[in-house]
Design a protein around this motif. Structure first.
Motif, PDB file in Angstrom:
ATOM      1  N   SER A 146      33.185   2.200   2.532  1.00  9.53           N
ATOM      2  CA  SER A 146      32.712   2.605   3.856  1.00  9.53           C
ATOM      3  C   SER A 146      33.576   2.012   4.961  1.00  9.53           C
ATOM      4  CB  SER A 146      31.242   2.199   4.054  1.00  9.53           C
ATOM      5  OG  SER A 146      31.115   0.804   4.263  1.00  9.53           O
ATOM      6  N   TRP A 147      34.397   1.010   4.644  1.00 12.23           N
ATOM      7  CA  TRP A 147      35.342   0.475   5.621  1.00 12.23           C
ATOM      8  C   TRP A 147      36.609   1.328   5.675  1.00 12.23           C
ATOM      9  CZ3 TRP A 147      35.340  -5.343   3.750  1.00 12.23           C
ATOM     10  CH2 TRP A 147      34.031  -5.836   3.851  1.00 12.23           C
ATOM     11  N   LYS A 148      37.034   1.788   4.511  1.00  9.55           N
ATOM     12  CA  LYS A 148      38.240   2.611   4.424  1.00  9.55           C
ATOM     13  C   LYS A 148      38.089   3.541   3.233  1.00  9.55           C
ATOM     14  CE  LYS A 148      43.264   2.501   3.930  1.00  9.55           C
ATOM     15  NZ  LYS A 148      44.462   1.661   3.677  1.00  9.55           N
ATOM     16  N   ALA A 149      38.216   4.833   3.473  1.00  8.61           N
ATOM     17  CA  ALA A 149      37.979   5.827   2.407  1.00  8.61           C
ATOM     18  C   ALA A 149      39.184   5.896   1.484  1.00  8.61           C
ATOM     19  CB  ALA A 149      37.674   7.191   3.017  1.00  8.61           C
ATOM     20  N   ASP A 150      39.442   4.800   0.792  1.00  8.67           N
ATOM     21  CA  ASP A 150      40.549   4.726  -0.155  1.00  8.67           C
ATOM     22  C   ASP A 150      40.043   5.134  -1.533  1.00  8.67           C
ATOM     23  OD1 ASP A 150      42.522   3.779  -2.027  1.00  8.67           O
ATOM     24  OD2 ASP A 150      43.350   2.560  -0.400  1.00  8.67           O
ATOM     25  N   PRO A 151      40.635   6.140  -2.160  1.00  3.27           N
ATOM     26  CA  PRO A 151      40.122   6.621  -3.455  1.00  3.27           C
ATOM     27  C   PRO A 151      40.236   5.592  -4.564  1.00  3.27           C
ATOM     28  CG  PRO A 151      42.247   7.612  -2.978  1.00  3.27           C
ATOM     29  CD  PRO A 151      41.827   6.909  -1.724  1.00  3.27           C
ATOM     30  N   ARG A 152      41.030   4.568  -4.357  1.00  6.32           N
ATOM     31  CA  ARG A 152      41.146   3.509  -5.367  1.00  6.32           C
ATOM     32  C   ARG A 152      39.783   2.878  -5.662  1.00  6.32           C
ATOM     33  NH1 ARG A 152      42.773  -1.991  -4.304  1.00  6.32           N
ATOM     34  NH2 ARG A 152      43.512  -3.054  -6.192  1.00  6.32           N
ATOM     35  N   TYR A 153      38.954   2.807  -4.632  1.00  4.49           N
ATOM     36  CA  TYR A 153      37.620   2.258  -4.863  1.00  4.49           C
ATOM     37  C   TYR A 153      36.837   3.122  -5.845  1.00  4.49           C
ATOM     38  CZ  TYR A 153      38.426  -0.894  -0.927  1.00  4.49           C
ATOM     39  OH  TYR A 153      38.935  -1.872  -0.101  1.00  4.49           O
ATOM     40  N   PHE A 154      36.984   4.427  -5.724  1.00  3.04           N
ATOM     41  CA  PHE A 154      36.217   5.284  -6.622  1.00  3.04           C
ATOM     42  C   PHE A 154      36.897   5.498  -7.964  1.00  3.04           C
ATOM     43  CE2 PHE A 154      33.216   5.881  -3.315  1.00  3.04           C
ATOM     44  CZ  PHE A 154      32.039   6.117  -4.022  1.00  3.04           C
ATOM     45  N   ASP A 155      38.173   5.184  -8.080  1.00  2.00           N
ATOM     46  CA  ASP A 155      38.759   5.088  -9.410  1.00  2.00           C
ATOM     47  C   ASP A 155      38.018   4.020 -10.206  1.00  2.00           C
ATOM     48  OD1 ASP A 155      40.653   7.018  -8.836  1.00  2.00           O
ATOM     49  OD2 ASP A 155      42.199   5.569  -8.269  1.00  2.00           O
ATOM     50  N   PHE A 156      37.766   2.876  -9.562  1.00  2.00           N
ATOM     51  CA  PHE A 156      37.007   1.819 -10.231  1.00  2.00           C
ATOM     52  C   PHE A 156      35.548   2.197 -10.403  1.00  2.00           C
ATOM     53  CE2 PHE A 156      34.045  -1.731  -9.641  1.00  2.00           C
ATOM     54  CZ  PHE A 156      34.257  -2.388 -10.846  1.00  2.00           C
ATOM     55  N   TYR A 157      34.953   2.746  -9.346  1.00  2.00           N
ATOM     56  CA  TYR A 157      33.523   3.077  -9.398  1.00  2.00           C
ATOM     57  C   TYR A 157      33.254   4.046 -10.551  1.00  2.00           C
ATOM     58  CZ  TYR A 157      28.835   3.997  -7.544  1.00  2.00           C
ATOM     59  OH  TYR A 157      27.471   4.086  -7.377  1.00  2.00           O
ATOM     60  N   GLU A 158      34.071   5.086 -10.667  1.00  2.00           N
ATOM     61  CA  GLU A 158      33.857   6.055 -11.739  1.00  2.00           C
ATOM     62  C   GLU A 158      33.999   5.394 -13.100  1.00  2.00           C
ATOM     63  OE1 GLU A 158      35.211  10.565 -12.570  1.00  2.00           O
ATOM     64  OE2 GLU A 158      36.884   9.149 -12.357  1.00  2.00           O
ATOM     65  N   ARG A 159      34.984   4.528 -13.256  1.00  2.00           N
ATOM     66  CA  ARG A 159      35.201   3.847 -14.534  1.00  2.00           C
ATOM     67  C   ARG A 159      33.976   3.026 -14.925  1.00  2.00           C
ATOM     68  NH1 ARG A 159      39.982   1.770 -17.445  1.00  2.00           N
ATOM     69  NH2 ARG A 159      41.230   2.918 -15.919  1.00  2.00           N
ATOM     70  N   GLY A 160      33.497   2.192 -14.008  1.00  2.00           N
ATOM     71  CA  GLY A 160      32.352   1.348 -14.326  1.00  2.00           C
ATOM     72  C   GLY A 160      31.067   2.123 -14.498  1.00  2.00           C
ATOM     73  N   HIS A 161      30.868   3.136 -13.648  1.00  2.00           N
ATOM     74  CA  HIS A 161      29.641   3.933 -13.699  1.00  2.00           C
ATOM     75  C   HIS A 161      29.540   4.701 -15.008  1.00  2.00           C
ATOM     76  CE1 HIS A 161      27.119   7.369 -11.774  1.00  2.00           C
ATOM     77  NE2 HIS A 161      26.331   6.401 -12.207  1.00  2.00           N
ATOM     78  N   LEU A 162      30.634   5.351 -15.425  1.00  2.00           N
ATOM     79  CA  LEU A 162      30.624   6.155 -16.637  1.00  2.00           C
ATOM     80  C   LEU A 162      30.651   5.305 -17.893  1.00  2.00           C
ATOM     81  CD1 LEU A 162      30.951   8.869 -18.186  1.00  2.00           C
ATOM     82  CD2 LEU A 162      33.421   8.655 -17.799  1.00  2.00           C
ATOM     83  N   ASN A 163      31.554   4.333 -17.946  1.00  2.00           N
ATOM     84  CA  ASN A 163      31.821   3.630 -19.194  1.00  2.00           C
ATOM     85  C   ASN A 163      30.993   2.372 -19.404  1.00  2.00           C
ATOM     86  OD1 ASN A 163      34.144   5.280 -20.231  1.00  2.00           O
ATOM     87  ND2 ASN A 163      34.969   4.693 -18.234  1.00  2.00           N
ATOM     88  N   HIS A 164      30.388   1.851 -18.335  1.00  2.00           N
ATOM     89  CA  HIS A 164      29.543   0.670 -18.516  1.00  2.00           C
ATOM     90  C   HIS A 164      28.079   0.952 -18.174  1.00  2.00           C
ATOM     91  CE1 HIS A 164      28.850  -3.941 -17.932  1.00  2.00           C
ATOM     92  NE2 HIS A 164      28.251  -3.457 -18.991  1.00  2.00           N
ATOM     93  N   ILE A 165      27.819   1.509 -16.999  1.00  2.00           N
ATOM     94  CA  ILE A 165      26.424   1.727 -16.623  1.00  2.00           C
ATOM     95  C   ILE A 165      25.746   2.719 -17.571  1.00  2.00           C
ATOM     96  CG2 ILE A 165      24.866   2.550 -14.821  1.00  2.00           C
ATOM     97  CD1 ILE A 165      26.066  -0.247 -14.326  1.00  2.00           C
ATOM     98  N   LEU A 166      26.400   3.818 -17.909  1.00  2.00           N
ATOM     99  CA  LEU A 166      25.787   4.733 -18.879  1.00  2.00           C
ATOM    100  C   LEU A 166      25.668   4.070 -20.248  1.00  2.00           C
ATOM    101  CD1 LEU A 166      27.083   8.368 -18.241  1.00  2.00           C
ATOM    102  CD2 LEU A 166      24.945   7.308 -17.540  1.00  2.00           C
ATOM    103  N   THR A 167      26.607   3.232 -20.604  1.00  2.00           N
ATOM    104  CA  THR A 167      26.550   2.502 -21.875  1.00  2.00           C
ATOM    105  C   THR A 167      25.381   1.530 -21.900  1.00  2.00           C
ATOM    106  OG1 THR A 167      28.944   2.665 -22.076  1.00  2.00           O
ATOM    107  CG2 THR A 167      27.883   0.985 -23.396  1.00  2.00           C
ATOM    108  N   HIS A 168      24.991   1.063 -20.755  1.00  2.00           N
ATOM    109  CA  HIS A 168      23.942   0.056 -20.576  1.00  2.00           C
ATOM    110  C   HIS A 168      22.577   0.549 -21.069  1.00  2.00           C
ATOM    111  CE1 HIS A 168      21.433  -1.902 -17.083  1.00  2.00           C
ATOM    112  NE2 HIS A 168      21.308  -2.628 -18.170  1.00  2.00           N
ATOM    113  N   GLN A 169      22.379   1.848 -21.130  1.00  2.00           N
ATOM    114  CA  GLN A 169      21.075   2.410 -21.479  1.00  2.00           C
ATOM    115  C   GLN A 169      21.170   3.206 -22.782  1.00  2.00           C
ATOM    116  OE1 GLN A 169      19.834   6.222 -20.125  1.00  2.00           O
ATOM    117  NE2 GLN A 169      18.058   5.412 -19.042  1.00  2.00           N
TER     118      GLN A 169
END
Length: 805
Positions: free
Chosen positions: A381-404
């Motif tokens: 929200s400070w800077k719309a840099d897609p690098r943040y969502f490269d990480f977000y997608e990685r963690g959300h898909l590969n760890h958070i979904l794995t969590h359940q």
């Protein structure tokens, strides 16, 4: 916070460290003219931008996908849980009649009451995400009951946590605050005057109240929060700076964020003053100075503090707060994270860029990624840099979904990356670990960050099938497709006014080529800093077709593109980490950890068409070939994510030793009855550690504990029938250490350490007479120094069955 743990794979690490790297090649890709690099090179910088906002979840509804499956499983679990059982201690300590027996697990420990805050947040989030009225009804019920509790106390207090007195008696946790205000402050990191992380607990309760206000429009929740804040403020106001730092040395979650958020909601400046005062200097000041000082710190204890600092950066505009948030995010993501986006071994940060040395059964606490995704949203929200969502997608898909486990709705604590280790899931009545509770929230908000706005631009950062009803801009659209399993994404404009003039599509860093069609025609768009931007007067039924070809690729242990000298590699396809299927989780696994052997490794993967997404290796898997599938879908399978990589000649040299090392590892694991990780707070709590003149230590990335002359440390260990031995680990260069080891007050060994094994950690084994364990479920181990000497440091203990059993 930390569960029982097992031993790291030290032997395998020593083997791999000495090997020459293979010449195996990473994946090769065709370069698209507008392609992004596999890894974005520039680090984002902060410049708070109020125009960059996530579109509220109320405007997003998920469509069929693995994310909707996870949400529905979690929704069913939320409805099976009972608020009255979580309120048990709140009622009890307010003098009110309870309406249900308390849950077990952590809810039966001195951290009791934390679950209620998470549950309140989860209900509120799920209401926003789904519109299911029962979620709001339950949230409002909890708020009403907390109002009754608060009125009964009469001083603003609300709490469900317990306190264990020195006598062992369990009482209301409220009594610790009179001691703290009087300057009597005692903490070893997680405990505060006999109570387990009370301010962390309150942070979650306050967060739940804020979420009820925001998503359920319950204004009463804010009034309760402010009265509780006044009570907490009195405690902090009584402390001088030294005393305050003593209190903040105990894990306190994001209590600074709580007061920052309260300031935003009430416009009362005293809450901002307090939020800024709750600054844990030991952790935060190195970040402000731009230093990565994270090694040996408990990982998830730090992230909420930094989230609070990020919130303060947004409120105050102070550059030092922004700098700390950016320094922390860059350090964790670039130098401490694994390929799935999680971080930490046994919940602790290790030295930067040493992930390959810490591939264990206790990697990646789920709460850590839950909080890192929160921090990521702030920084984006400070800077719309897609690098943040490269990480977000990685963690959300590969760890958070794995969590359940979507079949049961239950959650893991850790996500083990050590080959062949099964995931351990919670149960409905007797777990309530922190990661269960963060899981209730994580899987209530999968639509949280798909769509963002920046002025008249709609930014699409995640390709999760969903409908967007952006009422404020008069835009309705539908995003569909089988991504990340398949390569194509479709977006249809269902209705649009003219306010939205641009749609920006994130191009992931791994996507070396892509194509875009608008209404069936290929359009030439540039990848502008990670986004393709389409400007037009949007009309109903406009269609965008976005395609990302997904070749297999190799990454190293830290989730970066693999180089020729990386000895440990993982296999990915698009955003998705693949795992080798090593068999059912409920079946024992005794084979050696698998390896990949050969050149041009990725050319020897064959996709199996009869499966949605499954690959077979062709002659490169050792000891046998393997089938690979999405790691997050392996809840009930044993998996391998990381693989040592060998050339054929290296493998011939190493195979015999490798086999021997693996067999020794499996054998010691088979014989292990219980493990104690000394110097790690949760393990010590779990094993009922008591000590005097004894201190936790950390050396060469390993935690331990010593006892000085006149002191001791003692703890429980589980036993089972058979002849047992105690194995203790020491640094081989310790000198002039003399101490006794006792089992249930009977001495079993006198130990002298005198630098006999320089340069390595060593394991010493001590026989336990059978009569000391016969007929028992547990024994008490005690380390006691001789007068004038020190016991240890001891870097962990293991109780093992003797080899002939």
């Amino acid at each position: 916070m930390q569960k029982h743990k097992q031993e790291r794979n030290q032997q395998r690490r020593r083997l791999l460290k000495g090997l020459v790297s293979s010449a195996g090649m990473a994946s090769s890709f065709l370069a698209h003219a507008n392609a992004s690099s596999l890894q974005r090179s520039s680090a984002p910088t902060a410049a708070a931008n109020p125009n960059i906002q996530a579109i509220a979840m109320e405007r997003v509804r998920l469509l069929p996908s693995v994310y909707l499956d996870a949400l529905r499983s979690n929704q069913a679990y939320l409805l099976r849980l009972q608020a009255d059982r979580m309120l048990h201690n709140y009622y009890r300590f307010a003098g009110l009649s309870s309406k249900g027996k308390p849950y077990g697990g952590w809810e039966a420990d001195t951290i009791a009451g934390e679950a209620l805050g998470h549950y309140l947040s989860a209900l509120s989030l799920m209401y926003a995400q789904t519109g299911v009225s029962e979620m709001r009804h339950r949230a409002n019920y909890i708020v009403n009951e907390l109002e009754r509790v608060q009125e009964a106390h009469g001083d603003g207090y609300v709490g469900g946590f317990l306190r264990k007195r020195k006598s062992g008696e369990i009482v209301d946790g409220k009594e610790i605050f009179a001691e703290i205000m009087a300057g009597d402050i005692r903490s070893a990191g997680f405990d505060l005057n006999g109570c387990w992380v009370p301010f962390y607990n309150w942070h979650k309760v306050l967060a739940g109240l804020f979420d009820a206000q925001r998503y359920c429009k319950n204004q009463k929740a804010l009034k309760i929060a402010e009265k509780l804040a006044n009570y907490i403020a009195k405690v902090f106001d009584s402390l001088n700076e030294t005393q305050l730092q003593q209190v903040l040395n105990c894990e306190h979650g994001g209590i600074n964020e709580s007061f920052a958020e309260l300031y935003v909601r009430t416009n009362n400046s005293k809450w901002l003053t307090l939020a800024e005062r709750l600054y844990h200097s030991k952790t935060l000041e190195p970040l402000v100075q731009g230093r990565d000082n994270l090694a040996s710190l408990h990982a998830n204890t730090q992230i909420p503090k930094v989230i609070g600092l990020a919130r303060l950066a947004e409120i105050t505009g102070k550059a030092r707060y922004q700098k700390a948030g950016l320094q922390f995010w860059n350090s964790v993501v670039e130098h401490h994270s694994y390929v799935i986006g999680g971080h930490g071994d046994r919940e602790y940060f290790d030295a930067p860029d040493t992930q390959h040395q810490h591939i264990s059964e206790q990697t990646c606490e789920a709460c850590g990624t839950y909080n890192m995704l929160k921090l990521t949203r702030h920084l984006y929200s400070w800077k719309a840099d897609p690098r943040y969502f490269d990480f977000y997608e990685r963690g959300h898909l590969n760890h958070i979904l794995t969590h359940q486990n979507p079949k049961t709705g239950m959650f893991t604590y850790m996500t083990p990356l050590m080959s062949g280790v099964a995931r351990e899931f919670s149960n409905e009545e007797d777990s309530f670990w922190c990661c269960v509770l963060s899981g209730l929230e994580s899987h209530a908000k999968h639509g949280d960050s798909i769509y963002w706005s920046q002025g008249n631009t709609l930014l699409i950062n995640l390709y999760i099938p969903s409908r967007l009803h952006w009422r404020e801009q008069g835009l309705n659209l539908k995003l569909t497709g089988a991504y990340p399993f398949e390569e194509e994404i479709q977006i249809e404009i269902e209705n649009c006014r003219q306010e939205v003039r641009e749609i920006a599509l994130r191009i992931p860093a791994w996507a070396t080529e892509f194509s875009i069609e608008l209404n069936g025609k290929v359009i030439n768009t540039k990848n502008e800093d990670g986004y393709c931007r389409i400007k037009r007067s949007w009309k109903q039924h406009d269609r965008i077709r976005l395609k990302f070809p997904m070749a297999l690729r190799l990454e190293n242990a830290g989730g970066k593109p693999a180089k020729d000298d990386d000895q440990i590699v993982a296999v990915l396809r698009g955003p998705m980490v693949l795992g080798a299927d090593l068999g059912a989780a409920d079946k024992p696994y005794s084979a050696p950890s698998p390896a990949l052997v050969g050149h041009q490794l990725l050319s020897q993967f064959k996709r199996l068409p009869e499966h949605k997404l499954r690959y077979q290796t062709l002659g490169i898997g050792k000891p046998t070939d393997m089938q690979f599938m999405p790691f997050f879908q392996m809840a009930e399978r044993r998996a391998a994510v990381y693989f040592p990589r060998f050339t054929e000649s290296q493998w011939q040299v190493a195979a015999e030793k490798y086999q021997q090392e693996e067999e020794e590892k499996q054998e010691i694991a088979r014989r292990s009855v219980d493990i104690m990780y000394l110097g790690e707070m949760q393990a010590e709590r779990d094993h009922q550690l008591e000590s005097d003149i004894s201190y936790p230590v950390s050396y060469r990335g390993r935690n331990g504990r010593d006892a000085r002359t006149g002191g001791f440390f003692a703890f429980d260990m589980k036993v089972k029938p058979g002849t047992l031995s105690l194995q203790a680990s020491y640094w081989g260069e310790e000198r002039n250490r003399r101490f006794s080891i006792l089992v249930d007050e009977q001495e079993i060994a006198r130990v002298e350490l005198d630098a006999a094994d320089p340069g390595v950690f060593v394991d010493k084994t001590y026989a336990i007479p059978p009569h000391l364990t016969a007929g028992k479920n547990k024994i008490r181990i005690r380390f006691q120094p001789e007068t004038g000497f020190t016991a240890g440091p001891v870097f962990g203990c293991r109780l093992i069955l003797n080899a002939d059993q």
